[in-house]
Design a protein around this motif. Sequence first.
Motif, PDB file in Angstrom:
ATOM      1  N   LEU A  82      33.525  -6.745  22.793  1.00 50.66           N
ATOM      2  CA  LEU A  82      32.260  -6.349  23.411  1.00 50.66           C
ATOM      3  C   LEU A  82      31.314  -5.854  22.334  1.00 50.66           C
ATOM      4  O   LEU A  82      31.685  -5.024  21.501  1.00 50.66           O
ATOM      5  CB  LEU A  82      32.509  -5.252  24.447  1.00 50.66           C
ATOM      6  N   TRP A  83      30.079  -6.368  22.374  1.00 53.92           N
ATOM      7  CA  TRP A  83      29.107  -6.082  21.325  1.00 53.92           C
ATOM      8  C   TRP A  83      27.807  -5.566  21.924  1.00 53.92           C
ATOM      9  O   TRP A  83      27.445  -5.897  23.053  1.00 53.92           O
ATOM     10  CB  TRP A  83      28.787  -7.357  20.533  1.00 53.92           C
ATOM     11  N   SER A  84      27.105  -4.791  21.111  1.00 53.96           N
ATOM     12  CA  SER A  84      25.729  -4.422  21.399  1.00 53.96           C
ATOM     13  C   SER A  84      24.845  -5.172  20.416  1.00 53.96           C
ATOM     14  O   SER A  84      25.062  -5.098  19.200  1.00 53.96           O
ATOM     15  CB  SER A  84      25.540  -2.909  21.250  1.00 53.96           C
ATOM     16  N   THR A  85      23.849  -5.903  20.923  1.00 56.81           N
ATOM     17  CA  THR A  85      23.011  -6.717  20.045  1.00 56.81           C
ATOM     18  C   THR A  85      21.851  -5.879  19.519  1.00 56.81           C
ATOM     19  O   THR A  85      21.493  -4.841  20.066  1.00 56.81           O
ATOM     20  CB  THR A  85      22.458  -7.938  20.789  1.00 56.81           C
ATOM     21  N   GLY A  86      21.262  -6.346  18.440  1.00 52.45           N
ATOM     22  CA  GLY A  86      20.127  -5.668  17.822  1.00 52.45           C
ATOM     23  C   GLY A  86      19.896  -6.267  16.453  1.00 52.45           C
ATOM     24  O   GLY A  86      20.375  -7.370  16.153  1.00 52.45           O
ATOM     25  N   GLU A  87      19.148  -5.575  15.600  1.00 52.95           N
ATOM     26  CA  GLU A  87      18.950  -6.070  14.227  1.00 52.95           C
ATOM     27  C   GLU A  87      20.309  -6.293  13.569  1.00 52.95           C
ATOM     28  O   GLU A  87      20.494  -7.231  12.795  1.00 52.95           O
ATOM     29  CB  GLU A  87      18.115  -5.070  13.424  1.00 52.95           C
ATOM     30  N   ILE A  92      37.360 -18.993  18.450  1.00 53.47           N
ATOM     31  CA  ILE A  92      36.515 -18.558  19.564  1.00 53.47           C
ATOM     32  C   ILE A  92      36.537 -19.639  20.640  1.00 53.47           C
ATOM     33  O   ILE A  92      36.448 -20.832  20.351  1.00 53.47           O
ATOM     34  CB  ILE A  92      35.068 -18.317  19.081  1.00 53.47           C
ATOM     35  N   THR A  93      36.646 -19.205  21.901  1.00 53.82           N
ATOM     36  CA  THR A  93      36.630 -20.144  23.026  1.00 53.82           C
ATOM     37  C   THR A  93      35.302 -20.117  23.762  1.00 53.82           C
ATOM     38  O   THR A  93      34.789 -21.161  24.169  1.00 53.82           O
ATOM     39  CB  THR A  93      37.748 -19.807  24.029  1.00 53.82           C
ATOM     40  N   ASP A  94      34.726 -18.908  23.950  1.00 52.61           N
ATOM     41  CA  ASP A  94      33.486 -18.813  24.716  1.00 52.61           C
ATOM     42  C   ASP A  94      32.763 -17.517  24.352  1.00 52.61           C
ATOM     43  O   ASP A  94      33.381 -16.549  23.874  1.00 52.61           O
ATOM     44  CB  ASP A  94      33.787 -18.845  26.220  1.00 52.61           C
ATOM     45  N   ILE A  95      31.448 -17.517  24.571  1.00 50.93           N
ATOM     46  CA  ILE A  95      30.588 -16.350  24.315  1.00 50.93           C
ATOM     47  C   ILE A  95      29.643 -16.223  25.504  1.00 50.93           C
ATOM     48  O   ILE A  95      29.158 -17.236  26.021  1.00 50.93           O
ATOM     49  CB  ILE A  95      29.769 -16.525  23.017  1.00 50.93           C
ATOM     50  N   ALA A  96      29.383 -14.987  25.935  1.00 50.44           N
ATOM     51  CA  ALA A  96      28.443 -14.776  27.045  1.00 50.44           C
ATOM     52  C   ALA A  96      27.595 -13.546  26.780  1.00 50.44           C
ATOM     53  O   ALA A  96      28.058 -12.569  26.182  1.00 50.44           O
ATOM     54  CB  ALA A  96      29.205 -14.614  28.361  1.00 50.44           C
ATOM     55  N   ALA A  97      26.340 -13.600  27.245  1.00 52.98           N
ATOM     56  CA  ALA A  97      25.425 -12.467  27.126  1.00 52.98           C
ATOM     57  C   ALA A  97      25.166 -11.886  28.511  1.00 52.98           C
ATOM     58  O   ALA A  97      25.351 -12.569  29.530  1.00 52.98           O
ATOM     59  CB  ALA A  97      24.112 -12.911  26.486  1.00 52.98           C
ATOM     60  N   GLU A  98      24.742 -10.634  28.545  1.00 50.74           N
ATOM     61  CA  GLU A  98      24.461  -9.932  29.800  1.00 50.74           C
ATOM     62  C   GLU A  98      23.401 -10.674  30.604  1.00 50.74           C
ATOM     63  O   GLU A  98      22.326 -10.985  30.099  1.00 50.74           O
ATOM     64  CB  GLU A  98      23.991  -8.513  29.491  1.00 50.74           C
ATOM     65  N   GLN A  99      23.716 -10.973  31.870  1.00 53.56           N
ATOM     66  CA  GLN A  99      22.774 -11.688  32.733  1.00 53.56           C
ATOM     67  C   GLN A  99      22.144 -10.778  33.781  1.00 53.56           C
ATOM     68  O   GLN A  99      21.322 -11.215  34.569  1.00 53.56           O
ATOM     69  CB  GLN A  99      23.477 -12.847  33.439  1.00 53.56           C
ATOM     70  N   VAL A 107      29.682 -10.580  24.985  1.00 48.50           N
ATOM     71  CA  VAL A 107      31.148 -10.595  24.954  1.00 48.50           C
ATOM     72  C   VAL A 107      31.595 -11.909  24.321  1.00 48.50           C
ATOM     73  O   VAL A 107      31.019 -12.966  24.573  1.00 48.50           O
ATOM     74  CB  VAL A 107      31.750 -10.403  26.368  1.00 48.50           C
ATOM     75  N   THR A 108      32.610 -11.820  23.454  1.00 44.80           N
ATOM     76  CA  THR A 108      33.177 -12.999  22.798  1.00 44.80           C
ATOM     77  C   THR A 108      34.662 -13.079  23.143  1.00 44.80           C
ATOM     78  O   THR A 108      35.336 -12.056  23.258  1.00 44.80           O
ATOM     79  CB  THR A 108      32.990 -12.936  21.272  1.00 44.80           C
ATOM     80  N   SER A 115      36.199 -21.966  14.764  1.00 48.41           N
ATOM     81  CA  SER A 115      37.662 -21.998  14.821  1.00 48.41           C
ATOM     82  C   SER A 115      38.296 -20.974  13.880  1.00 48.41           C
ATOM     83  O   SER A 115      39.491 -20.701  13.971  1.00 48.41           O
ATOM     84  CB  SER A 115      38.165 -23.400  14.466  1.00 48.41           C
ATOM     85  N   PHE A 116      37.515 -20.401  12.983  1.00 50.14           N
ATOM     86  CA  PHE A 116      38.037 -19.363  12.089  1.00 50.14           C
ATOM     87  C   PHE A 116      38.018 -17.982  12.761  1.00 50.14           C
ATOM     88  O   PHE A 116      38.439 -16.995  12.161  1.00 50.14           O
ATOM     89  CB  PHE A 116      37.205 -19.291  10.804  1.00 50.14           C
ATOM     90  N   GLY A 117      37.471 -17.902  13.987  1.00 51.37           N
ATOM     91  CA  GLY A 117      37.357 -16.623  14.670  1.00 51.37           C
ATOM     92  C   GLY A 117      36.063 -15.899  14.368  1.00 51.37           C
ATOM     93  O   GLY A 117      35.852 -14.780  14.829  1.00 51.37           O
ATOM     94  N   ALA A 118      35.181 -16.526  13.580  1.00 54.50           N
ATOM     95  CA  ALA A 118      33.889 -15.906  13.256  1.00 54.50           C
ATOM     96  C   ALA A 118      32.858 -16.269  14.318  1.00 54.50           C
ATOM     97  O   ALA A 118      32.950 -17.312  14.979  1.00 54.50           O
ATOM     98  CB  ALA A 118      33.413 -16.381  11.886  1.00 54.50           C
ATOM     99  N   VAL A 119      31.872 -15.384  14.481  1.00 57.95           N
ATOM    100  CA  VAL A 119      30.735 -15.658  15.356  1.00 57.95           C
ATOM    101  C   VAL A 119      29.478 -15.663  14.493  1.00 57.95           C
ATOM    102  O   VAL A 119      29.145 -14.676  13.841  1.00 57.95           O
ATOM    103  CB  VAL A 119      30.605 -14.593  16.466  1.00 57.95           C
TER     104      VAL A 119
END
Length: 329
Positions: A190-195, A162-169, A180-181, A133-137
Motif C-alpha cells: 500500500l502506497w501514498s502517492t505524491g512527489e 508484479i501482477t496488478d496495480i490499482a489506484a483509489e477510485q 496498491v500493488t 517481472s523483477f518486482g519493480a514498479v
Amino acid sequence: YRRERSLALRNSSSALYNNLAVLCPPARPPAFGAVHGTILSLLGSEGPPRQLQARGGGSALSTPLLTQAAWCELPARVLLVLTSQRGVQMYESDGSTMVFWHALDIPEHPAAHSVFARGIAAAGGRFICVGTSFGAVLVFDIPPKGTNVMLNEVLEQHRDPITDIAAEQGQAPDGAGDLVTADDSGTLCLWSTGEEFTLLGQIPGSGCTCSSVRLWNGIVAAGYGDGQIRLWEAGSGRICAQVSAHARWIYALDLAPLTGKLLSGAEDSFVHVWKLSRNPDTDDIEIQHCHAECVTDTQVCGARFCDPAGDTFAVTGYDLSEILCYGPA
C-alpha cells in the motif's frame, strides 16, 4: 443483468490476467481492447477497428508478446498503455499516435524466468505506474500534453513479478493509501502517492498468486489463484472479509466507483457481481452477492464495467474472438 450484444474481435483473446481494456468517454459509446499474442485489437467508439503491434523486436520473428493493455485516465489527458516482454508503450487514447516507449533492462545472461512488464494504473493525478517481472514498479510522470514523459522513480519493495496495480477510485479515508500493488506471491503493498511515493504498509502473501486488485473507499479487493476474493482495510492492512467466490483461478476484478459494485471473472466460466459497502453504524466492510453469469465453456480472462455506476459490463475469454456485453435486465 442480461446479455445484450457481442462485438467481434479480429483475433481471439490470450489467457492473460485482466485481458480486457474499456474506456468510457462521456456521452459516447465505450471503446474496448483485448490482447492476442503480439497484437492489441481495438474496437473504438469512433472509426474502424484498429490493431496495435508490440514493439521492441529486431525482426518480425522476434516481436515480443503483449502482456496487458489499459487506458489510463488522468485529469489532463487519457493515454492507452501497452506492456510487453520488452517494455512499455504509451499511445494517445485512440491508438493513433505513440507518445512514449520505455525499454526494459534485459539482462545479458537472462535467468530462468522471463522478462516482462505487467500491471498498469494511473495514480496521483499525473503519474502512470507499470509493474515488471523483477518486482519493480516504474512511476512515469506524464505531462499535460506532448511526449516529454519522464521515469520519475522506481519502487522496489516486491520480490516477485508484479501482477496488478490499482489506484483509489473513491474517497480514501485519512491515513489510507491511494495505490496498491500486487505480486505473484500474493503480497500486497500500500502506497501514498505524491512527489515521492511512500510505502504505508505491506500485506504478506500466503503463497497464492494475487492476480487482480482494486481499491475503493479505503477497501482493497484482491482476487487470488485459489478462487477467493479477500477484502482488506487499506489503512491498517486488516483482513475484513474472505469469500470463496470461484471454483478456479480468478483472472479479473473491476470496481464501479460510483456504487462500489465489484465484478469478478475466473477460469470456472463464471462472472459474479458483488456490492461492497461500509456499515454506517460500525464502519465494518461488508460484501453482498448481486448476480452470477455463466459464460459457457469459456475461461474468462477479462471482465470490466462499462460505466461508473456498474450498470453494464463486458467479458471476454481465452480463445474467444468476441467481447460479450451485458446490461440491465
